[in-house]
Motif scaffolding. Structure first.
Motif, PDB file in Angstrom:
ATOM      1  N   ALA A 105       0.833  -1.208   0.000  1.00 14.48           N
ATOM      2  CA  ALA A 105       0.000   0.000   0.000  1.00 14.48           C
ATOM      3  C   ALA A 105       0.866   1.256   0.000  1.00 14.48           C
ATOM      4  O   ALA A 105       0.585   2.220  -0.732  1.00 14.48           O
ATOM      5  CB  ALA A 105      -0.928  -0.005   1.212  1.00 14.48           C
ATOM      6  N   LEU A 106       1.926   1.260   0.801  1.00 17.68           N
ATOM      7  CA  LEU A 106       2.835   2.404   0.847  1.00 17.68           C
ATOM      8  C   LEU A 106       3.544   2.570  -0.497  1.00 17.68           C
ATOM      9  O   LEU A 106       3.699   3.689  -1.005  1.00 17.68           O
ATOM     10  CB  LEU A 106       3.848   2.212   1.976  1.00 17.68           C
ATOM     11  CG  LEU A 106       4.910   3.292   2.178  1.00 17.68           C
ATOM     12  CD1 LEU A 106       4.283   4.666   2.358  1.00 17.68           C
ATOM     13  CD2 LEU A 106       5.790   2.938   3.385  1.00 17.68           C
ATOM     14  N   ARG A 107       3.960   1.460  -1.075  1.00 16.46           N
ATOM     15  CA  ARG A 107       4.632   1.502  -2.382  1.00 16.46           C
ATOM     16  C   ARG A 107       3.722   2.084  -3.457  1.00 16.46           C
ATOM     17  O   ARG A 107       4.149   2.950  -4.235  1.00 16.46           O
ATOM     18  CB  ARG A 107       5.045   0.084  -2.782  1.00 16.46           C
ATOM     19  CG  ARG A 107       5.694   0.000  -4.160  1.00 16.46           C
ATOM     20  CD  ARG A 107       5.908  -1.428  -4.581  1.00 16.46           C
ATOM     21  NE  ARG A 107       4.656  -2.122  -4.872  1.00 16.46           N
ATOM     22  CZ  ARG A 107       4.576  -3.433  -5.109  1.00 16.46           C
ATOM     23  NH1 ARG A 107       5.669  -4.180  -5.091  1.00 16.46           N
ATOM     24  NH2 ARG A 107       3.405  -3.989  -5.374  1.00 16.46           N
ATOM     25  N   GLU A 108       2.471   1.625  -3.504  1.00 15.29           N
ATOM     26  CA  GLU A 108       1.570   2.053  -4.562  1.00 15.29           C
ATOM     27  C   GLU A 108       1.171   3.523  -4.426  1.00 15.29           C
ATOM     28  O   GLU A 108       1.043   4.233  -5.424  1.00 15.29           O
ATOM     29  CB  GLU A 108       0.338   1.152  -4.604  1.00 15.29           C
ATOM     30  CG  GLU A 108       0.651  -0.285  -4.998  1.00 15.29           C
ATOM     31  CD  GLU A 108       1.434  -0.376  -6.297  1.00 15.29           C
ATOM     32  OE1 GLU A 108       0.913   0.069  -7.343  1.00 15.29           O
ATOM     33  OE2 GLU A 108       2.582  -0.877  -6.264  1.00 15.29           O
ATOM     34  N   THR A 109       0.983   4.001  -3.203  1.00 16.40           N
ATOM     35  CA  THR A 109       0.655   5.417  -3.037  1.00 16.40           C
ATOM     36  C   THR A 109       1.869   6.294  -3.355  1.00 16.40           C
ATOM     37  O   THR A 109       1.720   7.395  -3.895  1.00 16.40           O
ATOM     38  CB  THR A 109       0.152   5.718  -1.619  1.00 16.40           C
ATOM     39  OG1 THR A 109       1.099   5.253  -0.647  1.00 16.40           O
ATOM     40  CG2 THR A 109      -1.188   5.040  -1.350  1.00 16.40           C
ATOM     41  N   THR A 110       3.059   5.797  -3.048  1.00 16.76           N
ATOM     42  CA  THR A 110       4.284   6.518  -3.389  1.00 16.76           C
ATOM     43  C   THR A 110       4.433   6.629  -4.904  1.00 16.76           C
ATOM     44  O   THR A 110       4.676   7.713  -5.444  1.00 16.76           O
ATOM     45  CB  THR A 110       5.517   5.805  -2.803  1.00 16.76           C
ATOM     46  OG1 THR A 110       5.435   5.800  -1.372  1.00 16.76           O
ATOM     47  CG2 THR A 110       6.811   6.487  -3.225  1.00 16.76           C
ATOM     48  N   ASP A 111       4.280   5.511  -5.584  1.00 16.95           N
ATOM     49  CA  ASP A 111       4.414   5.521  -7.036  1.00 16.95           C
ATOM     50  C   ASP A 111       3.361   6.415  -7.680  1.00 16.95           C
ATOM     51  O   ASP A 111       3.670   7.207  -8.580  1.00 16.95           O
ATOM     52  CB  ASP A 111       4.298   4.101  -7.589  1.00 16.95           C
ATOM     53  CG  ASP A 111       4.553   4.048  -9.086  1.00 16.95           C
ATOM     54  OD1 ASP A 111       5.725   3.915  -9.480  1.00 16.95           O
ATOM     55  OD2 ASP A 111       3.585   4.175  -9.858  1.00 16.95           O
ATOM     56  N   ALA A 112       2.123   6.299  -7.236  1.00 19.16           N
ATOM     57  CA  ALA A 112       1.032   7.080  -7.840  1.00 19.16           C
ATOM     58  C   ALA A 112       1.280   8.579  -7.707  1.00 19.16           C
ATOM     59  O   ALA A 112       1.096   9.345  -8.664  1.00 19.16           O
ATOM     60  CB  ALA A 112      -0.297   6.701  -7.194  1.00 19.16           C
ATOM     61  N   LEU A 113       1.712   9.008  -6.528  1.00 20.52           N
ATOM     62  CA  LEU A 113       1.926  10.437  -6.294  1.00 20.52           C
ATOM     63  C   LEU A 113       3.080  10.974  -7.128  1.00 20.52           C
ATOM     64  O   LEU A 113       2.931  11.961  -7.862  1.00 20.52           O
ATOM     65  CB  LEU A 113       2.200  10.695  -4.812  1.00 20.52           C
ATOM     66  CG  LEU A 113       2.594  12.136  -4.477  1.00 20.52           C
ATOM     67  CD1 LEU A 113       1.423  13.075  -4.714  1.00 20.52           C
ATOM     68  CD2 LEU A 113       3.092  12.251  -3.046  1.00 20.52           C
ATOM     69  N   PHE A 114       4.237  10.330  -7.032  1.00 17.74           N
ATOM     70  CA  PHE A 114       5.427  10.904  -7.656  1.00 17.74           C
ATOM     71  C   PHE A 114       5.493  10.647  -9.164  1.00 17.74           C
ATOM     72  O   PHE A 114       6.094  11.445  -9.890  1.00 17.74           O
ATOM     73  CB  PHE A 114       6.679  10.418  -6.935  1.00 17.74           C
ATOM     74  CG  PHE A 114       6.762  10.946  -5.527  1.00 17.74           C
ATOM     75  CD1 PHE A 114       6.897  12.307  -5.293  1.00 17.74           C
ATOM     76  CD2 PHE A 114       6.646  10.088  -4.444  1.00 17.74           C
ATOM     77  CE1 PHE A 114       6.942  12.806  -4.000  1.00 17.74           C
ATOM     78  CE2 PHE A 114       6.691  10.579  -3.139  1.00 17.74           C
ATOM     79  CZ  PHE A 114       6.842  11.940  -2.917  1.00 17.74           C
ATOM     80  N   ARG A 115       4.869   9.594  -9.638  1.00 16.97           N
ATOM     81  CA  ARG A 115       4.787   9.387 -11.087  1.00 16.97           C
ATOM     82  C   ARG A 115       3.924  10.490 -11.698  1.00 16.97           C
ATOM     83  O   ARG A 115       4.274  11.088 -12.718  1.00 16.97           O
ATOM     84  CB  ARG A 115       4.215   8.004 -11.398  1.00 16.97           C
ATOM     85  CG  ARG A 115       4.246   7.631 -12.870  1.00 16.97           C
ATOM     86  CD  ARG A 115       3.837   6.169 -13.045  1.00 16.97           C
ATOM     87  NE  ARG A 115       4.791   5.278 -12.396  1.00 16.97           N
ATOM     88  CZ  ARG A 115       5.933   4.857 -12.943  1.00 16.97           C
ATOM     89  NH1 ARG A 115       6.246   5.239 -14.175  1.00 16.97           N
ATOM     90  NH2 ARG A 115       6.748   4.044 -12.285  1.00 16.97           N
ATOM     91  N   ASP A 116       2.783  10.765 -11.068  1.00 16.69           N
ATOM     92  CA  ASP A 116       1.904  11.820 -11.553  1.00 16.69           C
ATOM     93  C   ASP A 116       2.585  13.187 -11.453  1.00 16.69           C
ATOM     94  O   ASP A 116       2.492  14.003 -12.368  1.00 16.69           O
ATOM     95  CB  ASP A 116       0.608  11.823 -10.748  1.00 16.69           C
ATOM     96  CG  ASP A 116      -0.351  12.910 -11.196  1.00 16.69           C
ATOM     97  OD1 ASP A 116      -0.890  12.810 -12.309  1.00 16.69           O
ATOM     98  OD2 ASP A 116      -0.552  13.875 -10.430  1.00 16.69           O
ATOM     99  N   ALA A 117       3.287  13.431 -10.341  1.00 14.43           N
ATOM    100  CA  ALA A 117       3.960  14.717 -10.152  1.00 14.43           C
ATOM    101  C   ALA A 117       5.061  14.931 -11.184  1.00 14.43           C
ATOM    102  O   ALA A 117       5.284  16.051 -11.655  1.00 14.43           O
ATOM    103  CB  ALA A 117       4.541  14.803  -8.747  1.00 14.43           C
ATOM    104  N   SER A 118       5.750  13.846 -11.568  1.00 19.14           N
ATOM    105  CA  SER A 118       6.807  13.960 -12.565  1.00 19.14           C
ATOM    106  C   SER A 118       6.244  14.383 -13.917  1.00 19.14           C
ATOM    107  O   SER A 118       6.869  15.152 -14.648  1.00 19.14           O
ATOM    108  CB  SER A 118       7.535  12.618 -12.705  1.00 19.14           C
ATOM    109  OG  SER A 118       8.543  12.695 -13.690  1.00 19.14           O
ATOM    110  N   VAL A 119       5.058  13.896 -14.242  1.00 21.96           N
ATOM    111  CA  VAL A 119       4.422  14.210 -15.519  1.00 21.96           C
ATOM    112  C   VAL A 119       3.757  15.587 -15.491  1.00 21.96           C
ATOM    113  O   VAL A 119       3.921  16.400 -16.404  1.00 21.96           O
ATOM    114  CB  VAL A 119       3.387  13.135 -15.893  1.00 21.96           C
ATOM    115  CG1 VAL A 119       2.609  13.542 -17.138  1.00 21.96           C
ATOM    116  CG2 VAL A 119       4.074  11.793 -16.108  1.00 21.96           C
TER     117      VAL A 119
END
Length: 203
Positions: free
Chosen positions: A76-90
């Motif tokens: 859960a921590l991994r997926e919320t981390t990826d979702a936030l920072f992947r979106d922020a990078s784009v």
């Protein structure tokens, strides 16, 4: 099958992004796989991260006291981390609807395994001995919210992993030049050679 936790698998440059990258080929449903599928692999990751992320974690030792219990929280921590920072990078911005779930997961991790932050810098205070992996990942993820960190988060042009671009001019394209960079160079060379051969035949 056990993962060999090589330096390439820590190309994220920070612990939180290394964990996000334990999902391989995330955008390819047919080939996607999860290195944390087996709870014991999370323990092995923690051992490797203790060495590869020693500076970030203050020289402490990362542990996973209850692998089976930790797995759903880590995922859960991994997926919320990826979702936030992947979106922020784009998008170039932090969206509140993605930030809230990450903060919730970080709060849960730090409440379950309290740690001390280093004074005056991002990371964990040295001398704590053993630290639960999920708490260390939470601290790492929170550190990425700092503007100077956030603006350096990139998505690898080859494998799609997240990484922190620490280059002086902020121009890195690959998470790992020796792996992803060379693969892209090889693909470009193959395409050029194929195109040249095609033009020769047409002539």
């Amino acid at each position: 099958m056990e993962t060999i936790w090589t330096p390439h698998r820590f190309s994220g440059e920070v612990l939180a992004l290394d964990v996000a990258n334990t999902v391989v080929l995330r955008d390819d449903p047919d080939r996607r796989f999860d290195r944390f599928e087996q709870a014991d692999e999370i323990v092995r990751f923690a051992r490797a991260a203790t060495a590869f992320r020693a500076e970030e974690i203050g020289g402490n030792t990362l542990v996973v006291s209850d692998p089976s219990g930790a797995k759903p929280r880590m995922v859960a921590l991994r997926e919320t981390t990826d979702a936030l920072f992947r979106d922020a990078s784009v998008s170039g911005a932090i969206r509140s609807e993605r930030l809230a779930p990450l903060l919730d997961q970080c709060a849960r991790a730090l409440e379950a395994a309290p740690v001390m932050f280093a004074a005056g810098q991002a990371g964990l205070r040295a001398g704590q001995g053993t630290i639960e992996l999920e708490a260390a990942v939470a601290v790492s993820a929170l550190s990425l919210l700092a503007p100077e960190m956030q603006r350096r988060i990139r998505i690898c042009g080859n494998c799609g992993w997240l990484f922190l671009d620490r280059s002086r001019n902020g121009s890195r394209v690959w998470c790992d030049m020796t792996v992803c960079g060379n693969r892209q160079k090889a693909r470009r060379h193959y395409r050029r050679r194929r195109d040249d051969e095609g033009r020769t035949v047409d002539a």
